[in-house]
Scaffold this active site. Sequence first.
Site, PDB file in Angstrom:
ATOM      1  N   LYS A  20       0.886  -1.161   0.000  1.00 11.86           N
ATOM      2  CA  LYS A  20       0.000   0.000   0.000  1.00 11.86           C
ATOM      3  C   LYS A  20       0.927   1.215   0.000  1.00 11.86           C
ATOM      4  O   LYS A  20       1.113   1.889   1.010  1.00 11.86           O
ATOM      5  CB  LYS A  20      -0.913  -0.051   1.231  1.00 11.86           C
ATOM      6  CG  LYS A  20      -2.272   0.573   0.965  1.00 11.86           C
ATOM      7  CD  LYS A  20      -3.250   0.204   2.058  1.00 11.86           C
ATOM      8  CE  LYS A  20      -4.391   1.176   2.112  1.00 11.86           C
ATOM      9  NZ  LYS A  20      -5.141   1.346   0.874  1.00 11.86           N
TER      10      LYS A  20
HETATM   11  N1  PPE Z   1      -7.721  -1.887  -3.278  1.00  8.71           N
HETATM   12  C1  PPE Z   1      -7.163  -0.658  -3.160  1.00  8.71           C
HETATM   13  C2  PPE Z   1      -6.461  -0.092  -4.314  1.00  8.71           C
HETATM   14  C3  PPE Z   1      -7.281   0.031  -1.949  1.00  8.71           C
HETATM   15  O1  PPE Z   1      -6.727   1.237  -1.841  1.00  8.71           O
HETATM   16  C4  PPE Z   1      -7.994  -0.540  -0.875  1.00  8.71           C
HETATM   17  C5  PPE Z   1      -8.144   0.188   0.411  1.00  8.71           C
HETATM   18  C6  PPE Z   1      -8.550  -1.833  -1.042  1.00  8.71           C
HETATM   19  C7  PPE Z   1      -8.383  -2.472  -2.248  1.00  8.71           C
HETATM   20  C8  PPE Z   1      -9.277  -2.537   0.064  1.00  8.71           C
HETATM   21  O2  PPE Z   1      -8.382  -2.949   1.069  1.00  8.71           O
HETATM   22  P1  PPE Z   1      -8.830  -3.134   2.603  1.00  8.71           P
HETATM   23  O3  PPE Z   1      -9.085  -1.796   3.139  1.00  8.71           O
HETATM   24  O4  PPE Z   1      -7.686  -3.838   3.234  1.00  8.71           O
HETATM   25  O5  PPE Z   1     -10.045  -3.979   2.601  1.00  8.71           O
HETATM   26  N2  PPE Z   1      -8.213   1.578   0.305  1.00  8.71           N
HETATM   27  C9  PPE Z   1      -8.034   2.413   1.486  1.00  8.71           C
HETATM   28  C10 PPE Z   1      -7.760   3.851   1.122  1.00  8.71           C
HETATM   29  C11 PPE Z   1      -8.884   4.663   0.631  1.00  8.71           C
HETATM   30  C12 PPE Z   1      -8.523   6.109   0.385  1.00  8.71           C
HETATM   31  O6  PPE Z   1      -9.231   6.729  -0.406  1.00  8.71           O
HETATM   32  O7  PPE Z   1      -7.597   6.635   0.997  1.00  8.71           O
HETATM   33  C13 PPE Z   1      -9.148   2.220   2.506  1.00  8.71           C
HETATM   34  O8  PPE Z   1     -10.211   1.691   2.180  1.00  8.71           O
HETATM   35  O9  PPE Z   1      -8.921   2.569   3.651  1.00  8.71           O
END
Ligand code: PPE
Length: 304
Positions: A157
């Site tokens: 991330k």
């Molecule tokens: N894909 C991406 C690209 C992504 O950024 C997130 C989280 C996910 C999948 C889902 O991952 P998880 O949160 O572990 O289920 N995105 C984070 C950031 C959002 C933002 O705009 O800043 C979030 O959901 O916290």
Amino acid sequence: MEESDYIWMDDEIVGWNEAKVHVLSHALHYGTAVFEGIRAYEADNSSIVFRLEDHIERLLNSAKIMGFEPDYSKRKLVSAVEEIILENSLTSCYIRPLIFKGYGEIGLNPSKVPLKTMIAAWPWETYLGEESLSEGVDIKTSSWKRHHPNIMPTKAKASGNYVNSVLAKREAVKNGYSEALMLNPEGKVAEGSGENFFMVRNGKLITPPKTSVLEGITRDSIIEIAEDKGMEVEEKDITRDQVYTAEEAFFCGTAAEVTPIRSVDGRKISKSIGETTEEIQNKFMDIVKGRDREYQKWLKEVEE
Ligand code: PPE
């Protein structure tokens, strides 16, 4: 954004407006940072953080992928998250830890640049609009592809990765959609700009394999919840035209929670929220809010 009072910065609690960095910070120029998004929910007399240890573990893994050597252990970061929730007297909130290359030298090799760590927390309501959780969202396939894992580290991330997400998100919103559906370099469905993707087709729950998507913690939770409910879950390649004929589709993520998808590229998928999506959304919200203790292993209660 809704501000809170304090931010944790390298083991010190500083005022929200005092949490500053130098304009020549390495991360600002080259995207050399890794972050997390974590949610905490209000429960009886406490705050429940969802899968806190798993998020901190992913943060440290992102740092490892970037070649960073973090200054704090998993245990220390877990307790720092609890500390910043309590300092701000928050219950329901979004938590954003960030490990970044700070001020020291400009130039691509950051080895002599100090690593900084911060954790902020503030109230953050629905991610894709006020009624998105009940009414669903309209999305569009993006002209921007998701990264190939040999171009950007899709399992990290990493802040730099998100330039790609910002471009896709802006394109979608400019064209009147709530979110982008991004394909991988091979043209298969990958994920949203900040969410993982699921669909229901022929009665089965299907999600893209982890090759070019973030290994979402919500995605992982949903697979476990669905399988425990006796649903069939498949991780396999999806083409965009298969999405058009899905019975249901939804995005999931920490910020997005479980957001139903109403239409894709102008093709209606379901009226608002589909039956299976609703079942999963209800179960997920009951778990994270501490009303359903079946998955107690995922919950961390924060109390004074
Ligand atoms: N894909 C991406 C690209 C992504 O950024 C997130 C989280 C996910 C999948 C889902 O991952 P998880 O949160 O572990 O289920 N995105 C984070 C950031 C959002 C933002 O705009 O800043 C979030 O959901 O916290």
